[in-house]
Design an enzyme around this catalytic site. Structure first.
Site, PDB file in Angstrom:
ATOM      1  N   GLU B  60       4.771  -1.942   3.752  1.00 30.96           N
ATOM      2  CA  GLU B  60       4.501  -3.334   3.400  1.00 30.96           C
ATOM      3  C   GLU B  60       5.459  -3.903   2.361  1.00 30.96           C
ATOM      4  O   GLU B  60       5.808  -5.081   2.409  1.00 30.96           O
ATOM      5  CB  GLU B  60       3.056  -3.497   2.902  1.00 30.96           C
ATOM      6  CG  GLU B  60       2.003  -3.402   3.997  1.00 30.96           C
ATOM      7  CD  GLU B  60       1.675  -1.972   4.422  1.00 30.96           C
ATOM      8  OE1 GLU B  60       2.151  -1.025   3.766  1.00 30.96           O
ATOM      9  OE2 GLU B  60       0.949  -1.808   5.409  1.00 30.96           O
ATOM     10  N   HIS B 129     -10.887  -2.898   5.587  1.00 28.09           N
ATOM     11  CA  HIS B 129     -10.484  -3.889   6.597  1.00 28.09           C
ATOM     12  C   HIS B 129     -11.343  -5.137   6.452  1.00 28.09           C
ATOM     13  O   HIS B 129     -11.547  -5.863   7.404  1.00 28.09           O
ATOM     14  CB  HIS B 129     -10.635  -3.339   8.020  1.00 28.09           C
ATOM     15  CG  HIS B 129      -9.799  -2.134   8.309  1.00 28.09           C
ATOM     16  ND1 HIS B 129     -10.164  -0.869   7.913  1.00 28.09           N
ATOM     17  CD2 HIS B 129      -8.626  -1.989   8.960  1.00 28.09           C
ATOM     18  CE1 HIS B 129      -9.251   0.005   8.312  1.00 28.09           C
ATOM     19  NE2 HIS B 129      -8.308  -0.650   8.954  1.00 28.09           N
TER      20      HIS B 129
END
Lengths: 330, 327
Positions: B60, B129
């Site tokens: 990321e 999540h």
């Protein structure tokens, strides 16, 4: 007629003299900043001393009209090759409005300047590495195909951003030169506590591109390996990791005391390999410089540094209220 | 005018911007061949090729860092972070680099970068999540933080983000993706960043929210209308910088304010909204400023009853709104 060592790597006599001049200028500006700091005139110094050959030798292998530089905080030699002047450096040291890096907003060594094709940098180390990869990616998309020079210390080669950036560049075969200036210390922490591999260059294998280790005190050799890497990059053959083995001749910064973590014998020994001294010796051996010419050059550079200091000291600070500007463009 | 889902509005915004401007490109994990794990970039690789829809390595910080470099030299990257929960490795690049590039270079460089990240829970995504991480970014001057709640706003704000000269963090509530549908005009339009929007006019209480909970408030407002309670509903849309005028106006209108978000309460965006109201609307207020938020636990558990306990829903919202109305 036998070629000299520099001629055999494609450097002209004028180019090696230019090389020496850049190295000398970077050193003299650096020494001046320490003087100003100890005199209480500037709050902070971060140094390039001992790394000038690596920085200048590598930077001269790039096309500064086309390529980009994403430097790290010691790269006074590299940014000078890309066009920054002694005056620019001193304006930054005094945190004056005209400082081209940041208008006095950042500490010295936080280089930048679109006109010099130098990407603005910050203090958290290694963040510039993915930026370099992104600039190269953009160049691939636009067809400009500029080669990007990014540098960092060996300590930074442990950061995720080094590994993530190198991997991305490897996958996309981007024209990036990852230039590690291994000065053997991450502030106080020696190489053996930083890396388990023999050389920073060994890390390249994990990213599928060449890694080369070179004597960072020898600007001709640094130029040679960097030029080869730049040529490969320009030909679309992807990135290279170069480790220039150097030594930091002074403390990490003006706020550091290196006597705590390294003995004087080690530093004195390293000073015998001072790249300015050994390169001057080489230039004398090949008949390009004399002691007299070196003195003359020193005097010329000293005048430049004196004038830059005087200009920067007298230059205005940014307006206090300008603190509020340039948060957003609109 | 077409009726479409929130996620289709996102896809369409990217497609139109990529057609309009060759500098726009998308990079992220699985955004190419797979079309994104939520399918937000579905079909884009077929139209624009793998040079402009880039499946990146799983890293990321590089996704954002590489995008910053490209943006600095004139490109218009859209960096997708697969789940907002996974943005943390990129925080140094977002906060130290993207947000500060213009300021630290004295306006020499800038960073026209959009970072898209699906956030929020209620999708059986458990701790990692489901998170709402926006509060981590809403005290970072130099960054703009956007969280649309309708397809119209999603498309218009995403286009505005892509065209913005500064970095925009664009949070998409993942439960809105397919649940929320709405009218989206055929013609090109943008929605201004930094402007809240009154989603329902009312006179008795003011509800301020964003994301999925905004819809809970609208549903609850319908029911309360049957009870004779009129709710004014303000959608923040931009979480940083906040639309202070819009907030003050909405709060002053009824004098009773309920701030709702799925993110946990302490240190959340609602605290800042409440502070703005407290600073500016003291004499307009008829009740203490109330907040209804996610609980102050680390994140949302997986087990269905626990997830349900954590999540707000129209019933919980209705209850809080009614209580405030009766204060």
């Amino acid at each position: 007629m036998t070629k000299t060592r520099h001629q055999s790597v494609g450097l002209t006599d004028d180019q090696v003299l230019e090389m020496y001049r850049y190295m000398l200028l970077a050193r003299k500006v650096d020494e001046r900043m320490w003087l100003l700091n100890r005199a209480g005139k500037i709050p902070f110094v971060i140094s390039c001393q001992g790394q000038e050959a690596a920085q200048v030798g590598a930077a001269l292998a790039f096309d500064k009209t086309k390529d980009y530089l994403c430097p790290y905080y010691r790269d006074f030699g590299a940014v000078m090759v890309f066009g920054q002047t002694a005056q620019d450096t001193l304006l930054s040291a005094f945190a004056k409005a005209e400082d081209p890096n940041s208008g006095g907003r950042q500490m010295p060594g936080h280089f930048g300047g679109k006109k010099y094709r130098i990407m603005s940098g910050s203090s958290p180390v290694t963040t510039q590495v993915p930026h370099a990869v992104g600039i190269a990616l953009a160049g691939k998309m636009t067809g400009e195909n500029q080669v990007v020079f990014t540098s960092f210390g060996e300590g930074s080669s442990n950061q995720g951003d080094f590994h993530e950036g190198a991997n991305f560049a490897g996958v996309h075969k981007l024209p990036v030169i990852f230039f590690c200036e291994n000065n053997k210390y991450a502030i106080s922490v020696p190489l053996k506590k930083q890396l388990a591999c023999k050389s920073v260059a060994d890390r390249a294998i994990g990213y599928g591109f060449p890694g080369v280790s070179v004597d960072g005190n020898d600007p001709i050799e640094v130029y040679r390996v960097t030029k080869e890497a730049v040529d490969r990059a320009r030909a679309g053959e992807g990135p290279t990791l170069i480790e220039a083995v150097t030594y930091r001749l002074v403390p990490h910064s003006s706020d550091d005391d290196d006597r705590v973590y390294r003995n004087r014998d080690e530093v004195d020994e390293a000073k015998k390999q001072d790249p300015l001294v050994i390169f001057a010796t080489y230039l004398k051996e090949v008949g390009l410089l004399t002691d007299k010419a070196i003195d003359q050059l020193n005097r010329e550079v000293q005048v430049i540094v004196d004038e830059a200091t005087e200009y920067a000291e007298k230059a205005p600070y940014p307006a206090p209220e300008s603190t509020m500007t340039h948060v957003y463009g609109s | 005018m077409a009726n479409m889902s929130y996620i289709d509005a996102i896809t369409l915004a990217m497609q139109e911007e990529m057609r309009r401007d060759p500098r726009v490109f998308l990079l992220g994990e699985d955004v190419g061949v797979r079309g994104g794990v939520f399918r937000a970039s579905n079909g884009l690789i077929d139209e624009f090729g793998e040079e402009r829809v880039i499946d990146t390595p799983l890293a990321e910080s590089a996704i954002v860092g590489v995008a910053i470099g490209a943006a600095a030299v004139g490109m218009r990257p859209i960096a997708e972070i697969q789940f907002a929960d996974f943005i943390l490795p990129a925080v140094n690049q977002i906060v130290s680099e993207a947000a500060k590039l213009r300021y630290r270079s004295n306006n020499d460089w800038n960073c026209p970068l959009t970072i898209r990240a699906p956030f929020g829970g209620g999708v059986h995504g458990a701790l990692y999540h489901s998170q709402s991480v926006e509060a981590m970014f809403t005290n970072v001057p130099g960054l703009k933080v956007v969280a649309p709640s309708t397809p119209y706003d999603a498309k218009g704000l995403l286009k505005a983000a892509i065209r913005d000269e500064d970095p925009v963090l664009f949070f998409e509530h993942k439960r809105c993706y397919r649940l929320i549908k709405g009218e989206v005009p055929e013609e090109d339009y943008t929605v201004p960043i930094g402007k809240a929007d009154v989603k329902r006019e009312g006179t008795d209480i003011t509800v301020i929210s964003y994301g999925m909970t905004l819809h809970f408030a609208l549903q609850a407002a319908e029911k309360l209308a049957e009870e004779g309670i009129s709710a004014h509903v303000l959608d923040l849309r931009t979480l940083y910088p906040l639309d202070k005028e819009g907030i003050i106006e909405a709060a002053s209108k009824t004098g009773k304010v309920l701030i709702i978000h799925e993110d946990n309460k302490e240190g959340g965006v609602g605290g800042e909204v409440a502070a703005i109201i407290a600073e500016h609307c003291l004499f307009e207020l008829d009740a203490p400023i109330k907040r209804l938020c996610g609980p102050d636990v680390p994140a949302m558990p997986y087990s269905p009853p626990m997830e349900k306990f954590f999540m707000l829903n129209p019933e919980k919202v209705l209850e809080a709104m009614r209580e405030l109305a009766h204060f």
